[in-house]
Structures are given as C-alpha cells and as structure tokens.
Design a protein around this motif. Structure first.
Motif, PDB file in Angstrom:
ATOM      1  N   UNK A 130      50.277  22.012  -8.340  1.00 19.45           N
ATOM      2  CA  UNK A 130      50.879  21.466  -7.067  1.00 19.45           C
ATOM      3  C   UNK A 130      49.410  20.581  -6.456  1.00 19.45           C
ATOM      4  N   UNK A 131      49.822  19.475  -5.608  1.00 23.46           N
ATOM      5  CA  UNK A 131      48.810  18.718  -5.186  1.00 23.46           C
ATOM      6  C   UNK A 131      48.606  19.340  -3.920  1.00 23.46           C
ATOM      7  N   UNK A 132      47.129  19.382  -3.671  1.00 26.25           N
ATOM      8  CA  UNK A 132      46.506  20.148  -2.541  1.00 26.25           C
ATOM      9  C   UNK A 132      45.655  18.984  -1.840  1.00 26.25           C
TER      10      UNK A 132
ATOM     11  N   UNK B 222      44.978  18.676  -7.670  1.00 24.09           N
ATOM     12  CA  UNK B 222      45.576  19.707  -7.397  1.00 24.09           C
ATOM     13  C   UNK B 222      45.145  21.212  -7.234  1.00 24.09           C
ATOM     14  N   UNK B 223      45.751  22.141  -6.739  1.00 24.47           N
ATOM     15  CA  UNK B 223      45.310  23.483  -6.520  1.00 24.47           C
ATOM     16  C   UNK B 223      44.185  23.949  -7.412  1.00 24.47           C
TER      17      UNK B 223
ATOM     18  N   UNK C 251      48.356  25.794   3.291  1.00 23.47           N
ATOM     19  CA  UNK C 251      49.359  26.830   3.345  1.00 23.47           C
ATOM     20  C   UNK C 251      50.945  26.333   3.625  1.00 23.47           C
ATOM     21  N   UNK C 252      50.992  24.978   4.212  1.00 27.29           N
ATOM     22  CA  UNK C 252      52.183  24.493   4.598  1.00 27.29           C
ATOM     23  C   UNK C 252      52.680  23.761   3.018  1.00 27.29           C
ATOM     24  N   UNK C 253      51.972  23.556   2.036  1.00 30.64           N
ATOM     25  CA  UNK C 253      52.162  22.910   0.988  1.00 30.64           C
ATOM     26  C   UNK C 253      51.939  21.420   1.136  1.00 30.64           C
ATOM     27  N   UNK C 254      51.412  21.176   2.321  1.00 30.96           N
ATOM     28  CA  UNK C 254      51.164  19.434   2.407  1.00 30.96           C
ATOM     29  C   UNK C 254      49.715  19.297   2.003  1.00 30.96           C
ATOM     30  N   UNK C 255      49.420  17.969   1.919  1.00 31.88           N
ATOM     31  CA  UNK C 255      48.338  17.493   1.193  1.00 31.88           C
ATOM     32  C   UNK C 255      47.282  17.191   2.342  1.00 31.88           C
ATOM     33  N   UNK C 256      46.147  17.586   2.049  1.00 29.58           N
ATOM     34  CA  UNK C 256      44.871  17.429   3.110  1.00 29.58           C
ATOM     35  C   UNK C 256      44.104  16.216   2.662  1.00 29.58           C
TER      36      UNK C 256
END
Length: 575
Positions: A195-197, A215-216, A109-114
């Motif tokens: 986007x990177x996920x 990516x997503x 949700x933050x757009x950060x990368x897990x």
C-alpha cells in the motif's frame, strides 16, 4: 514484528560476503509504518522517550511513545472527520517538531498518503506539488501559512488547512482545538506492505519535480542500510540480543527522504528517541545539541560536515561527545572531511548512497567492512547493485556507467525498497528501468565506477559530468580538492562554454571565514588543484560566491550554475 533487541533480519553476520549470503528479507503481507514505528511501542513501552524537542527560541519538551500515539489517534479522528479517506494525499508542511511525527503516524493510520513539503518552499513550489498531487488537506506550521494562503484558491482539491501554532484564520482549523475535540482512541485498518504510504517529490535538479510514491514496505527496505551505516544502531555487535541505548539526531529536514526515511522513521522503528531541533543549522549549535542530548548516532550531510570542520577544527577539546556513528549522503564526503572525522571525532564516516525512489542501497559499515575514503561504499545487504551502460548491460570494473539497482536480491527475492512509481507519470516510471529481462534494473542517474571489490566511486550526476578539451570531468573530485584548501568552505565545479575546447573547468567557491577573494588567491587555488590532480582538471576560471545554490535536501544545484554559464556565453556572443 522486530523486537527492540533484534536485528531486522534472521541471522548474525561476520564479514561482507557472509552478510549478503545470509541476509534474507522478511516482508509480511500486512505491514503498517504507523504500527511498526509507534503502535507497538505505545503498548509495550509507553513511557519510553520518542521525541526530544528543542527550538532555537529556547523551548524544550520530551514526548513519549504513548503521548505520540494518543496525539496521532486524535489527529486521525480529526482528519477522518474532514473526510480524509484511504489513498487521499495529505500535505505536511512542518519543520522538525513533535507535531510532524504525529502527522506522519496519523495519516498512515488512516491509510492516506503523507506528502511532506519543505518549510523552505515558496508559493510556486507549493502550488505545483499541491496541484499535481490533488492533496485534500494541508497541515501547516504558522510560518508557512502565508505562502499556503496565496495558492489555496488555485488548488481546488485542497479542502482545509490545519494550522500548527498561532495564526489560524476563521476558515482554517487550529491544531490544538482540533485534537482536543477528538477521542484519543483510534482503530486502524490493516495495511498491506504494498500500500502507498508517502508521496515525496524529487528535488528537481534535472527537471520538474516528480512525485515518487513510496509503499509501506520501503521502510523495511531501508533498515539493512540504516543499521549498517549507523554501526549496528541500538545493538551491541558482540551481543546483539542485549541492545544498547541510542539517541539519534540529524539536521536533515523531515520533509525529504534523508530526514524522513534515514532518520525519523527508522529511529522510531527501533523504539529509540530522536532529537527534533527547530532552528537553522549552525556548526557550533550542532555540537551543542549532540553534547546536551548525548547523541550517539547521526546523519550529517557533507555540506554540514564541511562547515563543522571549518568552524570547530578540534571539537573534542570543546565538547563532550558520545558519538558512535555518522552516516553521510547527498554528495561525496571527500577525504579531507573523512580524515577530519577520523582524527578529530574518532568516527569513520559511513557514506551512503540512495535516492527517493530506491533509498539506502549503497554505503559503508566500518564495523563490518573497511571504508575507503572517497568511495560511496558497497551494496547494502538485500540490494543487488551494478554499474550499467546505456543499454542496461553491466559495465566491467573500472568503467564508468549509471548506478542501477536490481528489482530482486541475490537470492531472487523482491527488494522491498523500490518505489511504486511516479505519481501520474507512467512513462517516466517506465523510463527509470532498463536491461533484460523485463527491465529489471532501476537507473539512478548517477555516474560511478565499480572496482573489483564492489566499491563504488562517485563521478557525479549523469548530467553533471562533462568533457573539457576531450577529457571527461567529474566535478566531485575537483570540489573535494578545493575544500582541502584552508580558504575554501565549499565549492561547485561546472563547465564553462569555450569555443576552442568545448568547455573549460570552472569553480564557484564559497570562502571560509577570514578569507577574501583576490587574483592571488585564484592563482593559489589553481596551483593547489594542479599539484594534486591531473593537469586538465584544475579550474581555468574561479568565481567567488556568497553561497552555492542548494536544493532543500542539501545538494548543490550545479545545474543552476551550469545554466548561468550558458546564459553568460550567449550574452557574450551577442555583445
């Protein structure tokens, strides 16, 4: 957005050829894993069960999609308060539990990368990945805190540890306290499909681990294979619009691709519950969990299936099971396990092949095309797969080569399953691709043969295949043959250096309960293989071992055993 009763594609299929021709990818420009796997269900069916938690200590709990979303919102706010921004890496060192799913949704949700990391990693493995990724926050279960604390000072980018469970120190945040201090509402920014996920480090069987940036859209790329390998997961093949109840469970660690992309996220994508079991895998316990929770679909890697076959030869006499499908991956299942599943579980195992960088690309769907024992299966819908030679040219049927996946499907559309590249390793990323035009084939590093019908037959990792007395040896066939013997629980075959032949076939064997190693058993196992395979394939040397070296993803590390044999040969030469 796909509804609970819809297929992840725009047509209904009958037969393998028609399946491929009719299938078209639907990849929206904007796509968020968090929204697809939780947000929409939290709005539409907030009370539907999402996570069915159970631990080996007897703790049980059930969490709904609404609860999952609220917890993820609180965590997203907490991480934002810590300064986590879009693109930042957040390490998740958690086992199968509710908080792991919360962390994945919140970070997305933050757009950060897990960046999921295994609980089995020691300090050195953690330090390498934390330093390489420059992770800014780590969410850590209590049992892994000691290892994290050892390396934290040597990871300058790591600003904070968020401790799940008891054991947080003064300079660390405690999970419950952090979440209770935050609002249960959070507005996510829109995410692009490219986007990177997730950043997942490869298991490192052939060298230092590399971080594959996912990516997503890769989740969409997984769905055709997931649904097919799970025999139309959650759908009635005769009437897909009706849907069916489905409960998923797999012992696969949610910290690696098999657990995250083949189990947790696709199950949540379809709004179904997944069992989270926090405990060590045991064959009897696996059957108990499936019975207790009414598990209908599962991913069980070959090592687990072998153990279950040996421990419970006739499971349906002891357990009331609702299994509809089993997918297996990581190693070749082999016809011994394949036959046991058919006869004793009433399930045709759907083998699957993929890797972190391009996951869920090959496999079987017993409802739509016949599975062949020992075969990896065929390309799943939306994926164009071939066997290529060293120059990237497609090999003719029957000729071994490297399994490769094309950047575009049979319609010329981009395949969404592809990773973005290796983290900070552009040369390694470029080396992964080959062929003309424009390096369009992505090599897997796995050797196989493709037959006339498009079935792939696994030969082993490219670096696992070896020559003995001039013959090309693929270890999986010999290992499968050994496991058919009642005394063998598991086996790994590697080359043993030999001055005359270049190498001998050597087998490391884990014995089944109730059996003891002896010269007589060695001779019996050699005869067992010699009578079933080619004469040059039987193991000239057999060593009994307590356990095979395994990666955290459940794959046998033949490389460790091969290097051990090479070291022994060097020492013998100096003696």
């Amino acid at each position: 957005m796909t509804k609970r009763s819809e297929l992840p594609c725009d047509a209904r299929f009958d037969g393998y050829a028609a399946l491929h021709q009719a299938f078209r990818w639907q990849v929206p420009e904007d796509f968020s894993i968090a929204e697809a796997c939780c947000g929409r269900w939290a709005r539409e069916t907030p009370n539907a069960p999402a996570i069915l938690f159970e631990s080996d200590s007897g703790c049980r709990a059930q969490y709904s999609y609404g609860q999952l979303q609220r917890a993820a919102n609180r965590l997203a706010n907490a991480l934002q308060r810590l300064g986590v921004q879009a693109g930042d890496r957040v390490a998740i060192v958690l086992p199968q539990r509710f908080e792991t799913a919360v962390a994945q949704i919140a970070v997305n949700q933050l757009g950060a990368v897990a960046m999921p990391l295994s609980m089995l990693f020691g300090p050195e493995a953690l330090e390498f990945r934390l330093q390489d990724s420059a992770a800014v926050v780590a969410i850590v279960e209590g049992a892994a805190l000691a290892s994290m604390r050892q390396v934290r000072a040597r990871c300058p980018a790591l600003r904070q540890l968020l401790a799940v469970g008891e054991g947080a120190q003064a300079d660390e945040l405690e999970w419950m306290a952090a979440l209770q201090a935050e609002d249960a509402r959070f507005v996510s920014a829109r995410r692009k499909a490219d986007d990177a996920a997730v950043l997942i480090y490869t298991s490192g069987t052939t060298g230092p681990p590399k971080g594959a940036l996912i990516p997503q859209r890769a989740l969409i790329g997984n769905l055709s294979g997931f649904v097919a390998s799970q025999n139309w997961f959650g759908f009635d093949p005769a009437a897909p619009e009706r849907g069916t109840e489905a409960v998923f469970w797999s012992p696969a660690d949610w910290a690696w691709t098999g657990g995250l992309m083949d189990a947790l996220l696709p199950t949540l994508y379809f709004g179904r519950p997944i069992v989270a079991y926090q405990g060590r895998f045991a064959p009897e316990r696996a059957f108990e969990l499936m019975q207790q929770h009414g598990v209908t679909h599962s991913f069980l890697f070959p090592t687990a299936l072998k153990a279950m076959m040996k421990a419970v030869p006739a499971p349906r006499q002891r357990y009331a099971l609702k299994l509809q499908a089993i997918m297996s991956a990581g190693e070749a299942v082999g016809d011994a396990v394949f036959g046991w599943c058919e006869q004793q579980l009433g399930i045709t195992v759907n083998e699957m092949f993929g890797q972190t960088e391009i996951n869920y690309v090959v496999g079987n769907c017993s409802l739509l095309w016949p599975a062949r024992p020992g075969s990896m299966g065929r390309a799943y819908p939306g994926h164009r797969v071939a066997v290529v030679d060293d120059e990237g040219k497609i090999c003719p049927p029957g000729e071994p080569g490297d399994v490769a996946v094309h950047r575009r499907d049979v319609h010329g559309d981009p395949d969404p399953v592809f990773f973005l590249g290796y983290w900070n390793k552009p040369e390694a990323t470029a080396a992964k691709f080959t062929g003309e035009p424009s390096n369009s084939w992505c090599r897997t590093g796995d050797t196989a043969i493709m037959d006339e019908q498009g079935y792939l037959w696994y030969q082993g990792r490219s670096d696992d295949v070896f020559k003995a007395a001039g013959y090309r040896i693929g270890p999986s066939e010999i290992e499968n043959c050994l496991v058919k013997h009642e005394a063998v629980a598991n086996a790994a075959v590697v080359p043993k250096p030999d001055a005359e032949r270049g190498a001998l076939v050597k087998a490391y064997v884990v014995l089944a309960p109730g059996h003891q190693g002896s010269p007589e058993l060695v001779a019996a196992l050699q005869a067992h293989v010699r009578g079933r395979l080619a004469p040059y394939e039987y193991p000239k040397d057999i060593e009994f071992i307590e356990a095979l070296p395994m990666t955290t993803t459940g794959k046998v590390q033949r490389r460790v055993l091969r290097l051990q044999e090479e070291q022994r040969a060097r020492e013998a030469a100096l003696a």
